[in-house]
Scaffold this motif. Structure first.
Motif, PDB file in Angstrom:
ATOM      1  N   GLU A   1       0.799  -1.270  -0.046  1.00  0.00           N
ATOM      2  CA  GLU A   1       0.064   0.035   0.081  1.00  0.00           C
ATOM      3  C   GLU A   1       0.624   1.198   0.064  1.00  0.00           C
ATOM      4  O   GLU A   1       0.480   2.116  -0.845  1.00  0.00           O
ATOM      5  N   GLU A   2       1.738   1.321   1.082  1.00  0.00           N
ATOM      6  CA  GLU A   2       2.921   2.524   0.819  1.00  0.00           C
ATOM      7  C   GLU A   2       3.581   2.674  -0.132  1.00  0.00           C
ATOM      8  O   GLU A   2       3.789   3.595  -0.719  1.00  0.00           O
ATOM      9  N   GLU A   3       4.146   1.481  -0.747  1.00  0.00           N
ATOM     10  CA  GLU A   3       4.859   1.637  -2.163  1.00  0.00           C
ATOM     11  C   GLU A   3       4.183   2.070  -3.146  1.00  0.00           C
ATOM     12  O   GLU A   3       4.739   2.964  -3.958  1.00  0.00           O
ATOM     13  N   LEU A   4       2.966   1.484  -3.548  1.00  0.00           N
ATOM     14  CA  LEU A   4       2.426   1.567  -4.731  1.00  0.00           C
ATOM     15  C   LEU A   4       1.133   2.435  -4.680  1.00  0.00           C
ATOM     16  O   LEU A   4       0.848   3.268  -5.407  1.00  0.00           O
ATOM     17  N   VAL A   5       0.302   2.420  -3.589  1.00  0.00           N
ATOM     18  CA  VAL A   5      -1.293   2.911  -3.604  1.00  0.00           C
ATOM     19  C   VAL A   5      -1.232   4.106  -3.261  1.00  0.00           C
ATOM     20  O   VAL A   5      -1.814   4.970  -3.750  1.00  0.00           O
ATOM     21  N   TYR A   6      -0.598   4.516  -2.009  1.00  0.00           N
ATOM     22  CA  TYR A   6      -0.730   5.952  -1.465  1.00  0.00           C
ATOM     23  C   TYR A   6      -0.160   6.803  -2.444  1.00  0.00           C
ATOM     24  O   TYR A   6      -0.888   7.794  -2.750  1.00  0.00           O
ATOM     25  N   PRO A   7       1.080   6.739  -2.775  1.00  0.00           N
ATOM     26  CA  PRO A   7       1.529   7.723  -3.864  1.00  0.00           C
ATOM     27  C   PRO A   7       0.437   7.888  -4.924  1.00  0.00           C
ATOM     28  O   PRO A   7       0.473   9.190  -5.620  1.00  0.00           O
ATOM     29  N   ALA A   8       0.130   6.763  -5.522  1.00  0.00           N
ATOM     30  CA  ALA A   8      -0.502   6.923  -6.762  1.00  0.00           C
ATOM     31  C   ALA A   8      -1.993   7.668  -6.550  1.00  0.00           C
ATOM     32  O   ALA A   8      -2.724   8.446  -7.323  1.00  0.00           O
ATOM     33  N   LEU A   9      -2.639   7.393  -5.529  1.00  0.00           N
ATOM     34  CA  LEU A   9      -3.762   7.988  -5.129  1.00  0.00           C
ATOM     35  C   LEU A   9      -3.658   9.359  -4.714  1.00  0.00           C
ATOM     36  O   LEU A   9      -4.521  10.184  -5.016  1.00  0.00           O
TER      37      LEU A   9
END
Length: 182
Positions: free
Chosen positions: A58-66
């Protein structure tokens, strides 16, 4: 990875739905940790793998993209999510370090972890996931879903919930000042 407990192996889907599925899995596993008729050690190991894999992906991929794609998911929400992951990881480490599962200390550690995870789930669903469902297009959410699922599964396959790895993750959060009152 503990193969006796099914942690699921999603490969595709809307990233928000996949994250919500894991949240429900956390709740089921925490209920099993509270149930003295369960193999609480096996559940503890499985929970550690899925919690660490979920949060790291989540921290690597999702949070930055969202954050980039949504006008409603802001830097403070992402930073707060990171802090809550660190607190949950710290509580998980305390649970993993306990020798037995039939002690008051174990029950107390499960209670603390359960409370932190329940709080984080509620807040993340309200402040990050719900706005993202409205603000981020479905195509991006599906692309993120495939990437997040692949990373989550890879981390589980590596045994990311091993106590040595959880110690490393907690120590890193302490060094970064995320666990300021640690």
């Amino acid at each position: 990875m503990n193969s006796a407990i099914d942690l699921g192996r999603p490969v595709a889907g809307d990233v928000i739905d996949l994250i919500l599925d894991d949240h429900r899995l956390f709740e089921r596993l925490l209920a099993q940790l509270r149930d003295t008729t369960q193999d609480r050690d096996a559940v503890r190991v499985a929970f550690a793998d899925v919690l660490i894999a979920h949060g790291e992906a989540e921290e690597e991929l999702v949070y930055p993209a969202l954050r980039r794609a949504s006008g409603q998911v802001d830097k403070e929400d992402v930073e707060h999510g990171h802090e809550e992951h660190a607190e949950g990881n710290q509580a998980l480490l305390a649970l993993l370090e306990l020798k037995g599962t039939k002690t008051q200390a174990f029950d107390d550690a499960v209670e603390k972890l359960s409370n932190l995870i329940a709080h984080h789930i509620a807040e993340e669903e309200l402040t990050i996931l719900s706005p993202a469902r409205e603000e981020v297009n479905e195509r991006l959410r599906r692309e993120l879903g495939a990437k997040w699922a692949a990373r989550r599964n890879e981390l589980i396959d590596r045994g990311c919930g091993a106590i040595t790895n959880v110690r490393r993750i907690v120590a890193q959060a302490e060094r970064e000042g995320v666990l300021s009152d640690a």
